[in-house]
Scaffold this motif. Sequence first.
Motif, mmCIF file in Angstrom:
data_model
loop_
_atom_site.group_PDB
_atom_site.id
_atom_site.type_symbol
_atom_site.label_atom_id
_atom_site.label_comp_id
_atom_site.label_asym_id
_atom_site.label_seq_id
_atom_site.Cartn_x
_atom_site.Cartn_y
_atom_site.Cartn_z
ATOM 1 N N LYS A 37 -0.523 10.265 12.373
ATOM 2 C CA LYS A 37 -1.220 9.080 11.887
ATOM 3 C C LYS A 37 -2.521 8.877 12.649
ATOM 4 N N SER A 38 -2.494 9.089 13.950
ATOM 5 C CA SER A 38 -3.706 8.926 14.758
ATOM 6 C C SER A 38 -4.788 9.900 14.316
ATOM 7 N N ALA A 39 -4.407 11.127 14.033
ATOM 8 C CA ALA A 39 -5.376 12.125 13.562
ATOM 9 C C ALA A 39 -5.927 11.736 12.197
ATOM 10 N N ALA A 40 -5.062 11.209 11.319
ATOM 11 C CA ALA A 40 -5.511 10.780 9.998
ATOM 12 C C ALA A 40 -6.473 9.607 10.101
ATOM 13 N N ILE A 41 -6.207 8.698 11.021
ATOM 14 C CA ILE A 41 -7.103 7.555 11.226
ATOM 15 C C ILE A 41 -8.459 8.036 11.727
ATOM 16 N N ARG A 42 -8.442 8.932 12.689
ATOM 17 C CA ARG A 42 -9.698 9.481 13.212
ATOM 18 C C ARG A 42 -10.514 10.116 12.086
ATOM 19 N N SER A 43 -9.856 10.866 11.217
ATOM 20 C CA SER A 43 -10.537 11.513 10.100
ATOM 21 C C SER A 43 -11.086 10.488 9.112
ATOM 22 N N ALA A 44 -10.298 9.455 8.815
ATOM 23 C CA ALA A 44 -10.739 8.418 7.873
ATOM 24 C C ALA A 44 -11.939 7.654 8.407
ATOM 25 N N ILE A 45 -11.953 7.409 9.709
ATOM 26 C CA ILE A 45 -13.079 6.693 10.311
ATOM 27 C C ILE A 45 -14.348 7.535 10.250
ATOM 28 N N THR A 46 -14.245 8.810 10.555
ATOM 29 C CA THR A 46 -15.448 9.649 10.566
ATOM 30 C C THR A 46 -15.934 9.964 9.158
ATOM 31 N N SER A 47 -15.015 10.014 8.194
ATOM 32 C CA SER A 47 -15.425 10.320 6.813
ATOM 33 C C SER A 47 -15.834 9.072 6.043
ATOM 34 N N GLY A 48 -15.366 7.906 6.484
ATOM 35 C CA GLY A 48 -15.612 6.667 5.757
ATOM 36 C C GLY A 48 -14.628 6.437 4.628
ATOM 37 N N ASP A 49 -13.633 7.307 4.488
ATOM 38 C CA ASP A 49 -12.633 7.180 3.431
ATOM 39 C C ASP A 49 -11.462 6.348 3.945
ATOM 40 N N PHE A 50 -11.695 5.066 4.133
ATOM 41 C CA PHE A 50 -10.704 4.198 4.761
ATOM 42 C C PHE A 50 -9.388 4.142 3.976
ATOM 43 N N ALA A 51 -9.481 4.135 2.653
ATOM 44 C CA ALA A 51 -8.286 3.955 1.823
ATOM 45 C C ALA A 51 -7.320 5.132 1.909
ATOM 46 N N SER A 52 -7.744 6.235 2.498
ATOM 47 C CA SER A 52 -6.861 7.395 2.599
ATOM 48 C C SER A 52 -5.729 7.173 3.593
ATOM 49 N N VAL A 53 -5.873 6.201 4.482
ATOM 50 C CA VAL A 53 -4.837 5.991 5.499
ATOM 51 C C VAL A 53 -4.572 4.516 5.787
ATOM 52 N N PHE A 54 -5.541 3.653 5.515
ATOM 53 C CA PHE A 54 -5.388 2.228 5.823
ATOM 54 C C PHE A 54 -4.935 1.452 4.588
ATOM 55 N N ASP A 55 -4.225 0.336 4.803
ATOM 56 C CA ASP A 55 -3.833 -0.517 3.683
ATOM 57 C C ASP A 55 -4.996 -1.423 3.280
ATOM 58 N N SER A 56 -4.814 -2.220 2.239
ATOM 59 C CA SER A 56 -5.919 -3.000 1.672
ATOM 60 C C SER A 56 -6.464 -4.038 2.654
ATOM 61 N N ARG A 57 -5.600 -4.617 3.475
ATOM 62 C CA ARG A 57 -6.063 -5.584 4.470
ATOM 63 C C ARG A 57 -6.960 -4.897 5.504
ATOM 64 N N GLU A 58 -6.512 -3.741 5.947
ATOM 65 C CA GLU A 58 -7.259 -2.995 6.951
ATOM 66 C C GLU A 58 -8.578 -2.468 6.389
ATOM 67 N N VAL A 59 -8.561 -2.016 5.135
ATOM 68 C CA VAL A 59 -9.795 -1.542 4.499
ATOM 69 C C VAL A 59 -10.821 -2.668 4.428
ATOM 70 N N ALA A 60 -10.389 -3.867 4.080
ATOM 71 C CA ALA A 60 -11.311 -5.008 4.005
ATOM 72 C C ALA A 60 -11.926 -5.298 5.371
ATOM 73 N N ALA A 61 -11.107 -5.238 6.417
ATOM 74 C CA ALA A 61 -11.610 -5.501 7.768
ATOM 75 C C ALA A 61 -12.596 -4.421 8.209
ATOM 76 N N LEU A 62 -12.292 -3.164 7.932
ATOM 77 C CA LEU A 62 -13.177 -2.067 8.316
ATOM 78 C C LEU A 62 -14.481 -2.108 7.523
ATOM 79 N N THR A 63 -14.402 -2.502 6.269
ATOM 80 C CA THR A 63 -15.613 -2.621 5.445
ATOM 81 C C THR A 63 -16.523 -3.704 6.006
ATOM 82 N N TYR A 64 -15.934 -4.825 6.407
ATOM 83 C CA TYR A 64 -16.696 -5.906 7.054
ATOM 84 C C TYR A 64 -17.337 -5.406 8.346
#
Length: 201
Positions: A100-127
């Motif tokens: 999961k940690s590796a997937a999060i790292r990848s999602a953060i660097t790619s900007g593809d938040f929805a690939s690993v984060f839920d909708s609440r987390e995606v909204a926070a990261l988008t903000y």
Amino acid sequence: MTWIKTVAYEDATGRLKMLYDRIKGPDNNVDNIMMSHSLRPHSMDGHMTLYKYVLHHTGNTVPKWFLEAIGGLVSHLNGCAYCFDHHLTGMARLLKDEAKSAAIRSAITSGDFASVFDSREVAALTYARKLTVDPAAMIEQDVLPLRAVGWEDGEILEINQVTAYFAYANRTVLGLGVSTQGDIIGLSPNNSDNPDDWSHT
């Protein structure tokens, strides 16, 4: 370790030594970001207070691992490898889940938040992403998606403060040439129940 002079732990005296003893990790290790303040101990005191209260305080209700993930995003966007490595390593220690940690790292660097984060987390990261890359463009409507997915206003404040803190920390690191040489990556003041306990574990 930095582009300016710093005072090593073994050479510290007075207030600086006292602060070093509060924040040190194993083998008297002091993170280079904190050591960069050594010529002005009062600014180290201010930095650590802000850091501890924003990321590692029992009054927070946003999960600590997710606050660390937000810090990783802000650091990535600001090009701060030091904070990115430290805080995503810290996040991984909290999650105890390498995949999961590796997937999060990848999602953060790619900007593809929805690939690993839920909708609440995606909204926070988008903000956090907009606040980092285009802060002057922020409008009241940027908060509404956070409320829509269930973040309470106090939690929105936590998300805002972590985003703002990392803007400060990244610029401290980047502006002073702070490196990870000699650091123990991923340590943090994990005793959230005691805001005065700054020791790194």
